[in-house]
Design a protein around this motif. Structure first.
Motif, PDB file in Angstrom:
ATOM      1  N   LEU A  28       0.823  -1.212   0.000  1.00 38.35           N
ATOM      2  CA  LEU A  28       0.000   0.000   0.000  1.00 38.35           C
ATOM      3  C   LEU A  28       0.858   1.263   0.000  1.00 38.35           C
ATOM      4  CD1 LEU A  28      -2.845  -0.994   2.505  1.00 38.35           C
ATOM      5  CD2 LEU A  28      -2.938  -0.933   0.009  1.00 38.35           C
ATOM      6  N   VAL A  29       1.801   1.335   0.925  1.00 39.03           N
ATOM      7  CA  VAL A  29       2.645   2.534   1.020  1.00 39.03           C
ATOM      8  C   VAL A  29       3.513   2.674  -0.226  1.00 39.03           C
ATOM      9  CG1 VAL A  29       4.467   3.665   2.345  1.00 39.03           C
ATOM     10  CG2 VAL A  29       2.634   2.458   3.536  1.00 39.03           C
ATOM     11  N   GLY A  30       4.103   1.569  -0.670  1.00 46.41           N
ATOM     12  CA  GLY A  30       4.968   1.629  -1.838  1.00 46.41           C
ATOM     13  C   GLY A  30       4.224   2.019  -3.097  1.00 46.41           C
ATOM     14  N   THR A  31       3.014   1.496  -3.288  1.00 50.12           N
ATOM     15  CA  THR A  31       2.248   1.833  -4.487  1.00 50.12           C
ATOM     16  C   THR A  31       1.870   3.307  -4.500  1.00 50.12           C
ATOM     17  OG1 THR A  31       1.361  -0.424  -4.598  1.00 50.12           O
ATOM     18  CG2 THR A  31       0.187   1.288  -5.814  1.00 50.12           C
ATOM     19  N   VAL A  32       1.427   3.826  -3.366  1.00 49.57           N
ATOM     20  CA  VAL A  32       1.065   5.249  -3.299  1.00 49.57           C
ATOM     21  C   VAL A  32       2.282   6.129  -3.566  1.00 49.57           C
ATOM     22  CG1 VAL A  32       0.248   7.078  -1.768  1.00 49.57           C
ATOM     23  CG2 VAL A  32      -0.885   4.850  -1.755  1.00 49.57           C
ATOM     24  N   PHE A  33       3.405   5.792  -2.953  1.00 51.12           N
ATOM     25  CA  PHE A  33       4.624   6.595  -3.144  1.00 51.12           C
ATOM     26  C   PHE A  33       5.102   6.512  -4.595  1.00 51.12           C
ATOM     27  CE2 PHE A  33       9.289   6.879  -3.174  1.00 51.12           C
ATOM     28  CZ  PHE A  33       9.451   8.163  -2.667  1.00 51.12           C
ATOM     29  N   SER A  34       5.135   5.313  -5.156  1.00 55.82           N
ATOM     30  CA  SER A  34       5.608   5.145  -6.529  1.00 55.82           C
ATOM     31  C   SER A  34       4.704   5.865  -7.522  1.00 55.82           C
ATOM     32  CB  SER A  34       5.694   3.658  -6.872  1.00 55.82           C
ATOM     33  OG  SER A  34       6.653   3.002  -6.066  1.00 55.82           O
ATOM     34  N   MET A  35       3.393   5.790  -7.312  1.00 56.20           N
ATOM     35  CA  MET A  35       2.482   6.474  -8.216  1.00 56.20           C
ATOM     36  C   MET A  35       2.633   7.984  -8.120  1.00 56.20           C
ATOM     37  SD  MET A  35       0.868   4.482 -10.177  1.00 56.20           S
ATOM     38  CE  MET A  35      -0.324   5.677 -10.789  1.00 56.20           C
ATOM     39  N   ALA A  36       2.816   8.494  -6.905  1.00 54.39           N
ATOM     40  CA  ALA A  36       2.986   9.940  -6.749  1.00 54.39           C
ATOM     41  C   ALA A  36       4.230  10.425  -7.494  1.00 54.39           C
ATOM     42  CB  ALA A  36       3.073  10.296  -5.263  1.00 54.39           C
ATOM     43  N   VAL A  37       5.345   9.724  -7.317  1.00 58.16           N
ATOM     44  CA  VAL A  37       6.582  10.130  -7.992  1.00 58.16           C
ATOM     45  C   VAL A  37       6.458   9.961  -9.502  1.00 58.16           C
ATOM     46  CG1 VAL A  37       9.043   9.625  -8.217  1.00 58.16           C
ATOM     47  CG2 VAL A  37       7.977   9.592  -5.961  1.00 58.16           C
ATOM     48  N   SER A  38       5.878   8.859  -9.934  1.00 52.78           N
ATOM     49  CA  SER A  38       5.776   8.588 -11.374  1.00 52.78           C
ATOM     50  C   SER A  38       4.860   9.586 -12.067  1.00 52.78           C
ATOM     51  CB  SER A  38       5.276   7.161 -11.608  1.00 52.78           C
ATOM     52  OG  SER A  38       6.163   6.207 -11.067  1.00 52.78           O
ATOM     53  N   VAL A  39       3.728   9.909 -11.450  1.00 53.95           N
ATOM     54  CA  VAL A  39       2.787  10.856 -12.060  1.00 53.95           C
ATOM     55  C   VAL A  39       3.411  12.244 -12.154  1.00 53.95           C
ATOM     56  CG1 VAL A  39       0.599  12.062 -11.703  1.00 53.95           C
ATOM     57  CG2 VAL A  39       0.706   9.578 -11.453  1.00 53.95           C
ATOM     58  N   LEU A  40       4.065  12.686 -11.087  1.00 55.22           N
ATOM     59  CA  LEU A  40       4.694  14.012 -11.117  1.00 55.22           C
ATOM     60  C   LEU A  40       5.810  14.069 -12.153  1.00 55.22           C
ATOM     61  CD1 LEU A  40       4.859  14.798  -7.286  1.00 55.22           C
ATOM     62  CD2 LEU A  40       3.309  15.792  -8.970  1.00 55.22           C
ATOM     63  N   TYR A  77       5.398  -4.872  -5.782  1.00 50.85           N
ATOM     64  CA  TYR A  77       5.697  -4.831  -4.351  1.00 50.85           C
ATOM     65  C   TYR A  77       5.237  -6.110  -3.653  1.00 50.85           C
ATOM     66  CZ  TYR A  77       7.137   0.080  -4.324  1.00 50.85           C
ATOM     67  OH  TYR A  77       7.809   1.250  -4.521  1.00 50.85           O
ATOM     68  N   TRP A  78       4.062  -6.604  -4.039  1.00 49.17           N
ATOM     69  CA  TRP A  78       3.536  -7.798  -3.372  1.00 49.17           C
ATOM     70  C   TRP A  78       4.396  -9.027  -3.668  1.00 49.17           C
ATOM     71  CZ3 TRP A  78       0.111  -8.797   0.336  1.00 49.17           C
ATOM     72  CH2 TRP A  78      -0.318 -10.112   0.498  1.00 49.17           C
ATOM     73  N   SER A  79       4.912  -9.110  -4.878  1.00 48.70           N
ATOM     74  CA  SER A  79       5.678 -10.281  -5.282  1.00 48.70           C
ATOM     75  C   SER A  79       7.168 -10.161  -4.988  1.00 48.70           C
ATOM     76  CB  SER A  79       5.480 -10.541  -6.786  1.00 48.70           C
ATOM     77  OG  SER A  79       4.117 -10.680  -7.107  1.00 48.70           O
ATOM     78  N   ALA A  80       7.634  -8.996  -4.569  1.00 45.83           N
ATOM     79  CA  ALA A  80       9.073  -8.789  -4.374  1.00 45.83           C
ATOM     80  C   ALA A  80       9.583  -9.597  -3.183  1.00 45.83           C
ATOM     81  CB  ALA A  80       9.363  -7.306  -4.171  1.00 45.83           C
ATOM     82  N   TRP A  81      10.744 -10.163  -3.348  1.00 49.19           N
ATOM     83  CA  TRP A  81      11.395 -10.922  -2.273  1.00 49.19           C
ATOM     84  C   TRP A  81      12.892 -10.638  -2.198  1.00 49.19           C
ATOM     85  CZ3 TRP A  81      15.403 -14.078  -3.682  1.00 49.19           C
ATOM     86  CH2 TRP A  81      15.510 -14.389  -5.049  1.00 49.19           C
TER      87      TRP A  81
END
Length: 308
Positions: A99-111, A223-227
């Motif tokens: 959740l946190v990673g997706t929100v952060f990544s989307m914010a940076v990518s969109v900007l 993010y969910w699949s990362a290991w």
């Protein structure tokens, strides 16, 4: 065949180029059979995993391994895994990081994509070339690890987010979509006194729901699949996400998560059943989220890629 029947069939059939012959019955049968085989190839392993996770230990023992035909259903593997302990903590860690990673990544990518989609922005071409260069050249694992260590991110959840927070490919897809939006809309908003941030939030993003949904799914699944990041940046087993626990169970053939070894030794639980149950838990979020984004997938990906 009556004229009315031909008219109905022509209205129901998709448009076909005049030079393309209608498919033969043999061709349609072959295509249908091939699609059925593809579906079976995808669904059969999933069926075996789910059935094995829901099978009692005696059934798994009689089958000598994976169960194909169910003989009784029990949820004991799931209740034991979700009753607290390592797997429960790992699920919470994976959900939080996703959740946190997706929100952060989307914010940076969109900007970043919005800035690069404005041709007159400062350093537009240089920044675009610099980002594209990272798709072909990377520093490597050791310099990346030393950087994360120097920043003090090891043994923290930020090490699971920041090193892989941004995908240049996703930025380019978003940029291509943003550039396809009519510039007259943004110019009229700018004349009315709207700032760049307001234009992005009130005009660009509402018109880009399809591509935003697709890119969000990409980031969330990643993010969910990362290991790998957790395996090199984390040393505390209590901080491990679900995928790393799954690796410990399946790839390294660990007997059971911490707290369940005794139940396995006494014969109450099956090691294979626990492994399959963890696999199902790891698959559920992606399987649930994908259908909601599927209707945006074709439009978002093709439009963002073609218009770039």
């Amino acid at each position: 065949m009556s004229l009315n029947t031909q008219l109905i069939r022509s209205l129901q059939a998709p448009p076909r180029p005049v030079w393309e012959e209608p498919p033969s019955r043999a061709g349609l049968t072959a295509k249908g059979g091939f699609l059925v085989l593809c579906c079976l190839g995808v669904l059969a392993p999933l069926w075996i995993v789910v059935v094995t996770s829901l099978s009692p230990k005696p059934v798994i023992d009689r089958a000598g391994g994976l169960v194909v035909i169910p003989e009784g259903i029990t949820f004991v593997n799931y209740t034991e895994l979700l009753g607290g302990g390592q797997v429960s903590r790992a699920i919470l860690v994976s959900v939080g990081v996703t959740l946190v990673g997706t929100v952060f990544s989307m914010a940076v990518s969109v900007l970043a994509a919005y800035g690069l989609s404005r041709p007159g922005s400062l350093g537009h071409r240089f920044l675009l070339m610099a980002l594209m260069a990272t798709m072909f050249f990377g520093a490597g694992l050791i310099p990346t690890y030393l950087l994360v260590q120097a920043l003090g991110l090891t043994d923290t959840y930020l090490s699971l987010i920041l090193p892989s927070a941004v995908s240049v490919f996703n930025i380019l897809v978003l940029r291509g979509f943003f550039m396809g939006i009519s510039p007259e809309l943004t110019e009229s908003a700018r004349i009315d006194g709207a700032s760049d941030l307001r234009i992005l939030l009130t005009i660009i993003m509402p018109l880009s729901r399809a591509v935003l949904a697709v890119i969000s799914l990409f980031y969330a699944v990643g993010y969910w699949s990362a290991w790998f990041n957790a395996s090199i940046y984390l040393s505390d087993q209590d901080m491990m996400p679900l995928q790393n626990v799954l690796i410990q169970l399946v790839q390294k053939n660990t007997a059971a998560p911490t707290g369940l070894q005794q139940a396995v030794r006494t014969g109450e639980l099956s090691t294979l059943g626990l492994q399959m149950a963890v696999m199902v838990l790891a698959l559920i979020p992606v399987a649930v989220a994908s259908p909601f984004v599927q209707r945006h997938f074709k439009k978002g990906m093709l439009t963002g890629a073609v218009k770039g």
